[in-house]
Enzyme design. Structure first.
Site, PDB file in Angstrom:
ATOM      1  N   ASN A  86       9.037  12.186 -34.044  1.00  0.00           N
ATOM      2  CA  ASN A  86       7.840  12.190 -34.909  1.00  0.00           C
ATOM      3  C   ASN A  86       7.197  10.828 -34.765  1.00  0.00           C
ATOM      4  OD1 ASN A  86       8.649  14.620 -35.890  1.00  0.00           O
ATOM      5  ND2 ASN A  86       9.208  13.889 -37.928  1.00  0.00           N
ATOM      6  N   GLY A  87       5.876  10.782 -34.709  1.00  0.00           N
ATOM      7  CA  GLY A  87       5.200   9.491 -34.618  1.00  0.00           C
ATOM      8  C   GLY A  87       4.374   9.402 -33.344  1.00  0.00           C
TER       9      GLY A  87
ATOM     10  N   CYS B 156       5.114  16.824 -38.345  1.00  0.00           N
ATOM     11  CA  CYS B 156       6.278  17.184 -37.536  1.00  0.00           C
ATOM     12  C   CYS B 156       7.532  17.118 -38.423  1.00  0.00           C
ATOM     13  CB  CYS B 156       6.503  16.280 -36.334  1.00  0.00           C
ATOM     14  SG  CYS B 156       5.134  16.175 -35.200  1.00  0.00           S
TER      15      CYS B 156
ATOM     16  N   HIS C 251     -30.532  14.172 -53.031  1.00  0.00           N
ATOM     17  CA  HIS C 251     -30.744  13.281 -51.889  1.00  0.00           C
ATOM     18  C   HIS C 251     -30.216  13.879 -50.594  1.00  0.00           C
ATOM     19  CE1 HIS C 251     -32.099  10.266 -54.693  1.00  0.00           C
ATOM     20  NE2 HIS C 251     -31.046  10.556 -55.440  1.00  0.00           N
TER      21      HIS C 251
ATOM     22  N   ARG D  74       5.346  20.902 -42.574  1.00  0.00           N
ATOM     23  CA  ARG D  74       4.964  19.573 -42.076  1.00  0.00           C
ATOM     24  C   ARG D  74       4.237  19.639 -40.744  1.00  0.00           C
ATOM     25  NH1 ARG D  74       8.186  15.205 -44.516  1.00  0.00           N
ATOM     26  NH2 ARG D  74       7.229  13.994 -42.890  1.00  0.00           N
TER      27      ARG D  74
ATOM     28  N   LYS E 245       1.320  18.861 -43.998  1.00  0.00           N
ATOM     29  CA  LYS E 245       1.507  18.447 -45.384  1.00  0.00           C
ATOM     30  C   LYS E 245       1.568  16.938 -45.518  1.00  0.00           C
ATOM     31  CE  LYS E 245       2.407  19.208 -49.715  1.00  0.00           C
ATOM     32  NZ  LYS E 245       1.199  19.526 -50.494  1.00  0.00           N
TER      33      LYS E 245
ATOM     34  N   TRP F  26       3.419  18.940 -34.989  1.00  0.00           N
ATOM     35  CA  TRP F  26       1.980  18.852 -35.250  1.00  0.00           C
ATOM     36  C   TRP F  26       1.457  17.948 -34.143  1.00  0.00           C
ATOM     37  CZ3 TRP F  26      -1.783  15.175 -36.148  1.00  0.00           C
ATOM     38  CH2 TRP F  26      -2.977  15.644 -36.708  1.00  0.00           C
TER      39      TRP F  26
ATOM     40  N   GLU G 181      -9.889  23.655 -46.703  1.00  0.00           N
ATOM     41  CA  GLU G 181      -8.534  23.577 -46.138  1.00  0.00           C
ATOM     42  C   GLU G 181      -7.939  24.946 -45.849  1.00  0.00           C
ATOM     43  OE1 GLU G 181      -5.893  19.906 -47.813  1.00  0.00           O
ATOM     44  OE2 GLU G 181      -6.565  21.314 -49.322  1.00  0.00           O
TER      45      GLU G 181
ATOM     46  N   GLU H  20     -12.479  17.926 -55.023  1.00  0.00           N
ATOM     47  CA  GLU H  20     -11.188  18.588 -54.826  1.00  0.00           C
ATOM     48  C   GLU H  20     -11.369  20.101 -54.625  1.00  0.00           C
ATOM     49  OE1 GLU H  20      -8.388  17.734 -54.001  1.00  0.00           O
ATOM     50  OE2 GLU H  20      -6.998  19.278 -54.659  1.00  0.00           O
TER      51      GLU H  20
ATOM     52  N   LYS I 158     -10.184  22.094 -51.297  1.00  0.00           N
ATOM     53  CA  LYS I 158      -9.258  23.234 -51.321  1.00  0.00           C
ATOM     54  C   LYS I 158      -9.828  24.394 -50.531  1.00  0.00           C
ATOM     55  CE  LYS I 158      -6.464  21.770 -52.224  1.00  0.00           C
ATOM     56  NZ  LYS I 158      -6.089  20.460 -52.553  1.00  0.00           N
TER      57      LYS I 158
HETATM   58  C1  G6P Z   1      -2.528  15.691 -46.145  1.00  0.00           C
HETATM   59  C2  G6P Z   1      -2.253  16.855 -47.066  1.00  0.00           C
HETATM   60  C3  G6P Z   1      -3.048  16.703 -48.358  1.00  0.00           C
HETATM   61  C4  G6P Z   1      -2.727  15.368 -49.007  1.00  0.00           C
HETATM   62  C5  G6P Z   1      -2.946  14.198 -48.054  1.00  0.00           C
HETATM   63  C6  G6P Z   1      -2.381  12.912 -48.615  1.00  0.00           C
HETATM   64  O1  G6P Z   1      -3.838  15.740 -45.717  1.00  0.00           O
HETATM   65  O2  G6P Z   1      -2.592  18.074 -46.439  1.00  0.00           O
HETATM   66  O3  G6P Z   1      -2.714  17.750 -49.242  1.00  0.00           O
HETATM   67  O4  G6P Z   1      -3.530  15.205 -50.136  1.00  0.00           O
HETATM   68  O5  G6P Z   1      -2.268  14.442 -46.812  1.00  0.00           O
HETATM   69  O6  G6P Z   1      -0.991  13.041 -48.718  1.00  0.00           O
HETATM   70  P1  G6P Z   1      -0.075  12.295 -49.758  1.00  0.00           P
HETATM   71  O7  G6P Z   1       1.300  12.853 -49.495  1.00  0.00           O
HETATM   72  O8  G6P Z   1      -0.167  10.839 -49.436  1.00  0.00           O
HETATM   73  O9  G6P Z   1      -0.566  12.612 -51.113  1.00  0.00           O
END
Ligand code: G6P
Length: 610
Positions: free
Chosen positions: A98-99, A2, A506, A27, A605, A72, A490, A483, A487
């Site tokens: 927010n929260g 948010c 396994h 966000r 984000k 969000w 996501e 990773e 990606k």
């Molecule tokens: C969210 C974002 C990711 C990020 C994660 C941790 O899931 O979409 O891209 O890696 O949060 O966020 P931070 O800001 O703590 O790295």
């Protein structure tokens, strides 16, 4: 998670707020809304993006004060009614939040008992109604009503409140959700993220938990919940507009992928001296002794940052010879608390605001551990609450899928591991010099990888509609496999799993058939023979091998249907190069599938709720 923006000054508030919300949209983007007043309160809000909200505002208004929100969803599905702002029963008060208000159900029951009617399914609406009910007791003091209401609230909040009886103020409050004041000349802004105010001022005041502020056009006053007055430091923002705009790229993610050589150069600048073979990280110089004497290191993080943490584990264990545990911050915060004096926690976070990471660090500090931050956003909560730390200096990262922050985090963890190992004497001079000199050449090598990124077009097109992907890696290739898979899921919504290559036997091996693309990360020399065997196992089940190799690895190239090579580099540094083709592969596939790369569905984000 948010975004909040507010404005009070001489400009048209809704214009400033819409611009700010667009910058914060990464966000959260389920719905958006704005409240402003010029005597009577006006609310425009609804499901969808900020651009839709902007259309609702066509025709204009002259209000000079307002608040806005991009959401969000936590409580209540993203629809028009649940969108923020929410209002009080009289329709005079509006707020954005927010929260999460954890005791909202009991507060709602109490307010309903007093005759309040609720129209949304959100936890936020109770705050608006509660403040109004308390304001009735002392109608002259909005701040006091907010303080009294917050004393009854459990949970987390960044709040901004306006009221038509208080036409010259915005009241804001913070606990667990970031909020800052942008101090302008004859105008003030509030925002959950500095990018929303950067266009108007470079002077900011970060609110801390338990603080309430009254913002007027020419002044702000910050108080505790008990109404003690506070003097806050004004920080200078080092954020240029260029950095937070797309600069000709179709998506921020692509811009950020291509910014990696610069991000890593910025991250290394002034810290690495290749000629002398030395590294200086000012942020941890005070705590070198404690760090190198640590019984163990605990790396706590979430998402992509957790993957950087695994690279960190491999680096610290091999170079510094200290046992390392990498923990999901969300799990760590509720585990039996065995972290204490003598332990060192390293928290890795791009945003510096991830709620679980923040909670893990607070718990570790409370138990007496030393906590070091590896953070991108300067002045963020994690950066401010750690004992010491190293900024990654990647510049603003706006695309929801993290790219340059990952490589910059890995760079910082590498710098730390080498410097500490030199200090402790667990690395030979020759090896340290070699790694330092190779690290120095990483930006150039990244550029070489990016320059040939079009080689990935064909394989991206071929597999854009595959329902599943498997990513396999060993040693330093394993976190890269995780990773790469993250990606892809996501941003393209393809199911993908990252696995240690041998562990595939396994379980995931059961999924392999002639339809399954298997991406192998074969960038580490010391595990290459084993990787070759794992590739053979996949091939024997007709899996389709896409490999990322270092130049000259013909053995793996010959076993692959498609291969992409990165320049030769020490095994320890290989994630910095091998991850780049995986970022591009995901990006290409997401674009082919028509996905919104920068704002993937359901994601945000910065995750500022548990
Ligand atoms: C969210 C974002 C990711 C990020 C994660 C941790 O899931 O979409 O891209 O890696 O949060 O966020 P931070 O800001 O703590 O790295």
């Amino acid at each position: 998670m948010c975004g909040i923006v507010g404005y009070i000054g001489d400009k048209r508030a809704s214009e400033v707020i819409i611009k700010g919300l667009k910058r914060l949209e990464y966000r959260g983007y389920d719905s958006a809304g704005i409240a402003y007043h010029n005597g009577t309160l006006e609310i425009k809000k609804g499901k969808g993006k900020v651009a839709k909200l902007e259309q609702m505002l066509e025709g204009g208004n002259s209000a000079k004060l307002g608040i806005g929100h991009t959401r969000w969803a936590t409580h209540g599905e993203p629809n028009d009614i649940n969108s923020h702002p929410h209002t009080s029963s009289s329709g005079k008060l509006a707020l954005v939040h927010n929260g999460i208000i954890e005791n909202y159900a009991s507060l709602k029951k109490m307010l309903e008992g007093n005759g309040c009617e609720f129209y949304s399914e959100t936890d936020t609406e109770v705050v608006a109604k509660l403040i109004e009910s308390l304001l009735e007791k002392d109608p002259k003091d909005l701040k006091k009503a907010v303080q009294l209401a917050l004393a009854q609230i459990d949970g987390t909040y960044g709040l901004a409140i306006i009221h038509t009886d208080f036409p010259e103020q915005i009241v804001v409050a913070r606990k667990g959700s970031p909020l800052l004041i942008g101090v302008g000349n004859g105008e003030m802004l509030i925002a959950s993220d500095a990018s929303a105010v950067a266009e108007y001022t470079d002077q900011v005041v970060y609110l801390d938990d338990g603080e309430v502020a009254v913002i007027k056009k020419d002044e702000y006053q910050v108080h505790t919940l008990d109404d003690d007055s506070l003097i806050k430091e004004v920080h200078e923002l080092a954020l240029s507009l260029e950095e937070i705009e797309k600069g000709g790229y179709p998506f921020f993610m692509l811009k950020e992928i291509f910014e990696q050589p610069k991000a890593i150069s910025d991250c290394l600048r002034g810290r690495l001296n290749a000629k002398e073979g030395t590294i200086t990280l000012g942020g941890i110089s005070r705590v070198m002794e404690q760090l190198t004497d640590a019984k163990r290191l605990i790396i706590a993080a979430c998402g992509t940052s957790w993957h950087s943490g695994i690279v960190g584990e491999y680096l610290f264990e091999s170079l510094l010879k200290i046992p390392v545990e990498v923990e999901y911050a969300s799990e760590l915060r509720y585990k039996e608390s065995l972290i204490g004096e003598g332990d060192v926690m390293i928290v890795v976070s791009q945003s510096g605001e991830t709620a679980d990471t923040l909670a893990a660090l607070r718990r570790a500090r409370k138990n007496g551990a030393l906590v070091i931050g590896v953070v991108n956003v300067v002045g963020s909560s994690i950066a401010r609450e750690t004992d010491a730390g190293v900024y990654i200096h990647a510049g603003p990262e706006i695309g929801v899928a993290s790219t340059k922050a990952f490589t910059a985090q890995v760079t910082v963890l590498t710098l730390m591991a080498i410097q500490l190992a030199q200090y402790k004497g667990t690395i030979s001079d020759e090896k340290a010099r070699k790694l330092i000199s190779e690290l120095d050449s990483i930006p150039k090598k990244m550029q070489q990888v990016l320059d040939k990124s079009s080689e990935l077009d064909q394989v991206s097109d071929l597999f854009s509609y595959a329902p599943n992907f498997l990513y396999l890696g060993r040693s330093f290739g394993f976190p890269v496999a995780l990773e790469g898979a993250l990606k892809l899921k996501e941003i393209s919504y393809i199911h993908a799993e990252g696995y240690p290559a041998a562990e595939m036997k396994h379980g995931p091996i059961a999924l392999i058939d002639e339809m399954m693309p298997v991406v192998v990360i074969a960038g580490t020399r010391h595990t290459n023979d084993k990787m070759v065997s794992n590739i053979e196992e996949v091939k024997a089940r007709k899996g389709r091998i896409i490999s990322i190799v270092t130049e000259g690895n013909e053995e793996v190239e010959n076993l692959s249907e498609f291969s992409f090579s990165v320049p030769e580099v020490a095994d320890e540094l290989s994630p910095l190069l091998t991850v780049i083709p995986l970022q591009i592969l995901s990006y290409n596939i997401a674009v082919n599938r028509g996905c919104n790369v920068d704002q993937p569905r359901n994601l945000a984000k910065s995750v500022t709720v548990e």
